[in-house]
Design a protein around this motif. Structure first.
Motif, PDB file in Angstrom:
ATOM      1  N   PHE A  13      -6.970 -44.243 -73.740  1.00 31.80           N
ATOM      2  CA  PHE A  13      -7.321 -45.419 -74.537  1.00 31.80           C
ATOM      3  C   PHE A  13      -8.785 -45.831 -74.371  1.00 31.80           C
ATOM      4  O   PHE A  13      -9.285 -46.642 -75.163  1.00 31.80           O
ATOM      5  CB  PHE A  13      -6.418 -46.592 -74.166  1.00 31.80           C
ATOM      6  N   ALA A  14      -9.460 -45.295 -73.369  1.00 33.64           N
ATOM      7  CA  ALA A  14     -10.844 -45.700 -73.092  1.00 33.64           C
ATOM      8  C   ALA A  14     -11.734 -45.421 -74.302  1.00 33.64           C
ATOM      9  O   ALA A  14     -11.794 -44.299 -74.808  1.00 33.64           O
ATOM     10  CB  ALA A  14     -11.370 -44.960 -71.866  1.00 33.64           C
ATOM     11  N   GLY A  15     -12.413 -46.454 -74.781  1.00 34.84           N
ATOM     12  CA  GLY A  15     -13.351 -46.297 -75.894  1.00 34.84           C
ATOM     13  C   GLY A  15     -12.729 -46.312 -77.268  1.00 34.84           C
ATOM     14  O   GLY A  15     -13.445 -46.250 -78.276  1.00 34.84           O
ATOM     15  N   ILE A  16     -11.400 -46.389 -77.360  1.00 33.20           N
ATOM     16  CA  ILE A  16     -10.748 -46.404 -78.671  1.00 33.20           C
ATOM     17  C   ILE A  16     -10.872 -47.794 -79.288  1.00 33.20           C
ATOM     18  O   ILE A  16     -10.566 -48.800 -78.659  1.00 33.20           O
ATOM     19  CB  ILE A  16      -9.266 -45.988 -78.558  1.00 33.20           C
ATOM     20  N   THR A  17     -11.337 -47.840 -80.529  1.00 31.88           N
ATOM     21  CA  THR A  17     -11.453 -49.084 -81.273  1.00 31.88           C
ATOM     22  C   THR A  17     -10.670 -48.990 -82.572  1.00 31.88           C
ATOM     23  O   THR A  17     -10.336 -47.894 -83.031  1.00 31.88           O
ATOM     24  CB  THR A  17     -12.924 -49.405 -81.587  1.00 31.88           C
ATOM     25  N   SER A  18     -10.378 -50.145 -83.160  1.00 30.61           N
ATOM     26  CA  SER A  18      -9.622 -50.195 -84.402  1.00 30.61           C
ATOM     27  C   SER A  18      -9.993 -51.455 -85.161  1.00 30.61           C
ATOM     28  O   SER A  18     -10.464 -52.437 -84.562  1.00 30.61           O
ATOM     29  CB  SER A  18      -8.112 -50.172 -84.103  1.00 30.61           C
ATOM     30  N   ASP A  19      -9.771 -51.456 -86.478  1.00 31.87           N
ATOM     31  CA  ASP A  19     -10.009 -52.658 -87.263  1.00 31.87           C
ATOM     32  C   ASP A  19      -8.796 -53.587 -87.260  1.00 31.87           C
ATOM     33  O   ASP A  19      -8.786 -54.606 -87.940  1.00 31.87           O
ATOM     34  CB  ASP A  19     -10.419 -52.315 -88.697  1.00 31.87           C
ATOM     35  N   ILE A  20      -7.765 -53.211 -86.493  1.00 30.33           N
ATOM     36  CA  ILE A  20      -6.619 -54.093 -86.284  1.00 30.33           C
ATOM     37  C   ILE A  20      -6.488 -54.401 -84.793  1.00 30.33           C
ATOM     38  O   ILE A  20      -6.974 -53.645 -83.954  1.00 30.33           O
ATOM     39  CB  ILE A  20      -5.299 -53.471 -86.801  1.00 30.33           C
ATOM     40  N   LYS A  21      -5.838 -55.497 -84.498  1.00 31.36           N
ATOM     41  CA  LYS A  21      -5.630 -55.880 -83.104  1.00 31.36           C
ATOM     42  C   LYS A  21      -4.419 -55.152 -82.545  1.00 31.36           C
ATOM     43  O   LYS A  21      -3.402 -54.995 -83.223  1.00 31.36           O
ATOM     44  CB  LYS A  21      -5.423 -57.399 -83.018  1.00 31.36           C
ATOM     45  N   PHE A  22      -4.518 -54.694 -81.303  1.00 27.17           N
ATOM     46  CA  PHE A  22      -3.361 -54.080 -80.656  1.00 27.17           C
ATOM     47  C   PHE A  22      -3.341 -54.480 -79.192  1.00 27.17           C
ATOM     48  O   PHE A  22      -4.362 -54.855 -78.610  1.00 27.17           O
ATOM     49  CB  PHE A  22      -3.376 -52.551 -80.807  1.00 27.17           C
ATOM     50  N   TYR A  23      -2.151 -54.440 -78.628  1.00 30.00           N
ATOM     51  CA  TYR A  23      -2.002 -54.723 -77.203  1.00 30.00           C
ATOM     52  C   TYR A  23      -0.989 -53.755 -76.623  1.00 30.00           C
ATOM     53  O   TYR A  23      -0.169 -53.176 -77.348  1.00 30.00           O
ATOM     54  CB  TYR A  23      -1.566 -56.177 -76.965  1.00 30.00           C
ATOM     55  N   THR A  24      -1.056 -53.548 -75.312  1.00 34.64           N
ATOM     56  CA  THR A  24      -0.201 -52.559 -74.663  1.00 34.64           C
ATOM     57  C   THR A  24       0.816 -53.235 -73.751  1.00 34.64           C
ATOM     58  O   THR A  24       0.594 -54.318 -73.225  1.00 34.64           O
ATOM     59  CB  THR A  24      -1.037 -51.561 -73.846  1.00 34.64           C
ATOM     60  N   SER A  25       1.927 -52.554 -73.591  1.00 36.84           N
ATOM     61  CA  SER A  25       2.996 -52.989 -72.688  1.00 36.84           C
ATOM     62  C   SER A  25       3.418 -51.794 -71.848  1.00 36.84           C
ATOM     63  O   SER A  25       3.473 -50.666 -72.345  1.00 36.84           O
ATOM     64  CB  SER A  25       4.175 -53.523 -73.496  1.00 36.84           C
ATOM     65  N   ARG A  26       3.709 -52.000 -70.580  1.00 30.79           N
ATOM     66  CA  ARG A  26       3.932 -50.907 -69.642  1.00 30.79           C
ATOM     67  C   ARG A  26       5.245 -50.158 -69.856  1.00 30.79           C
ATOM     68  O   ARG A  26       5.305 -48.944 -69.752  1.00 30.79           O
ATOM     69  CB  ARG A  26       3.909 -51.426 -68.195  1.00 30.79           C
ATOM     70  N   ASP A  27       6.328 -50.872 -70.130  1.00 28.95           N
ATOM     71  CA  ASP A  27       7.674 -50.320 -70.039  1.00 28.95           C
ATOM     72  C   ASP A  27       7.933 -49.249 -71.103  1.00 28.95           C
ATOM     73  O   ASP A  27       7.519 -49.392 -72.252  1.00 28.95           O
ATOM     74  CB  ASP A  27       8.704 -51.450 -70.177  1.00 28.95           C
ATOM     75  N   GLY A  28       8.661 -48.199 -70.708  1.00 26.93           N
ATOM     76  CA  GLY A  28       8.998 -47.135 -71.645  1.00 26.93           C
ATOM     77  C   GLY A  28      10.253 -47.382 -72.443  1.00 26.93           C
ATOM     78  O   GLY A  28      10.460 -46.780 -73.499  1.00 26.93           O
ATOM     79  N   ASN A  29      11.127 -48.277 -71.950  1.00 26.33           N
ATOM     80  CA  ASN A  29      12.317 -48.646 -72.713  1.00 26.33           C
ATOM     81  C   ASN A  29      11.913 -49.574 -73.859  1.00 26.33           C
ATOM     82  O   ASN A  29      10.862 -50.186 -73.820  1.00 26.33           O
ATOM     83  CB  ASN A  29      13.326 -49.372 -71.817  1.00 26.33           C
ATOM     84  N   GLY A  30      12.774 -49.702 -74.861  1.00 27.48           N
ATOM     85  CA  GLY A  30      12.410 -50.619 -75.931  1.00 27.48           C
ATOM     86  C   GLY A  30      13.141 -50.455 -77.230  1.00 27.48           C
ATOM     87  O   GLY A  30      12.526 -50.527 -78.292  1.00 27.48           O
TER      88      GLY A  30
END
Length: 317
Positions: free
Chosen positions: A234-251
């Motif tokens: 993810f280092a250096g990745i940009t986007s014109d939309i907002k995003f956020y990360t979550s740790r858990d693999g279940n979902g």
């Protein structure tokens, strides 16, 4: 001599035009995303309920696109991996239904493979359960966001990687999962009966409900903690939309089946809304420019992951 120089310049010019055309053609395209969603979530598809003739039509559509892109069949019957799915939530006569995963492979001659997936089934006319409409039985649940949006992303990524005139460092396995709405049945079946060894998987990307972007919340990317490599990716990745990360693999979607087999995962999701599992989840409500931006963000992450060695796995709960 001058004539030869002009000749070589013309050749170079036409090669540059050809290269530009191929690059432009491989870009993620809003119109194609819209086309896929409108086909899959049309009223004529009757909500793509598991076992229905309409979900079989959706499977044929996906298979045709995989063939168009030149993906190799990687099911048990060509592109198809059939399995049985059981309706448990409601009592119906045809509680045991035949479903299929549709699987295409882009072979780059690499030892390891990235899986890109999305489920293509939905609730049909509300008779298999899960409708949030108390009077929903008999009403078409089109499932434009859930999950025609994810399938559109799957098909555009397949087209991009098949036509970008680049041989990547990893193979790519594209899977349209069946019977997700009945309890992740298709993805569970695949991970228990893989058509390539699970030990050869680099990681898995899943798309489920990526069509209703809310700029106040952004795009959830779940599974960031399932490998120590994701921060570097993810280092250096940009986007014109907002995003956020979550740790858990279940979902609650198909990446969970891979996570349970110790495979790193990311799950892209734009969140719940008032039309979730309702008859109102229609194609005209999809935010197509933002859908394109999400798929483009996924492409960047996939590309970055190809610069990593085979990824380690971390259990997050």
């Amino acid at each position: 001599m001058k004539e030869n120089t002009r000749h070589f310049k013309r050749i170079a010019f036409f090669l540059a035009i050809l290269c530009f055309t191929k690059t432009a053609f491989a870009q993620i395209d809003v119109d194609r995303l819209r086309k896929h969603v409108y086909f899959l979530a049309d009223d004529k598809m009757k909500g793509r309920g598991t076992g229905s003739k309409h979900v079989k039509k959706a499977a044929r559509y996906i298979e045709k696109e995989f063939k168009r892109y030149g993906l190799a069949p990687k099911g048990k019957q060509g592109y198809r991996q059939p399995f049985q799915a059981k309706v448990r939530r409601v009592i119906v006569k045809d509680s045991i239904r035949i479903a299929e995963n549709i699987i295409g492979f882009l072979d780059n001659g690499a030892p390891y493979t990235i899986v890109i997936g999305a489920h293509y089934d939905h609730l049909g006319e509300g008779r298999q359960g899960s409708s949030k409409d108390s009077l929903g039985v008999g009403k078409i649940h089109n499932g434009a966001d859930d999950n025609a949006s994810g399938v559109a992303g799957l098909l555009e990524l397949a087209r991009h990687y098949a036509q970008n005139d680049t041989q990547e460092n990893y193979n790519l396995l594209f899977i349209a999962f069946g019977a997700e709405e009945l309890g992740l049945v298709g993805s569970t079946y695949f991970t228990n009966n893989p058509t390539i060894p699970l030990t050869e998987l680099h990681w898995m990307l899943n798309m489920d409900m990526i069509g209703r972007y809310n700029p106040d919340n952004g795009v959830a990317i779940i599974g960031y903690g399932t490998s120590s490599k994701f921060p570097d990716i993810f280092a250096g990745i940009t986007s014109d939309i907002k995003f956020y990360t979550s740790r858990d693999g279940n979902g609650g979607s198909d990446q969970t089946s891979f996570y349970r087999k110790n495979i790193p995962v990311l799950f892209f999701h734009t969140g719940g809304h008032e039309d979730y599992h309702m008859p109102g989840d229609d194609p005209d409500k999809i935010d197509y420019p933002s859908l394109r931006s999400i798929v483009e963000l996924e492409r960047k992450i996939i590309d970055q992951s190809m610069h990593q060695d085979k990824m380690d796995f971390i259990w997050t709960n």
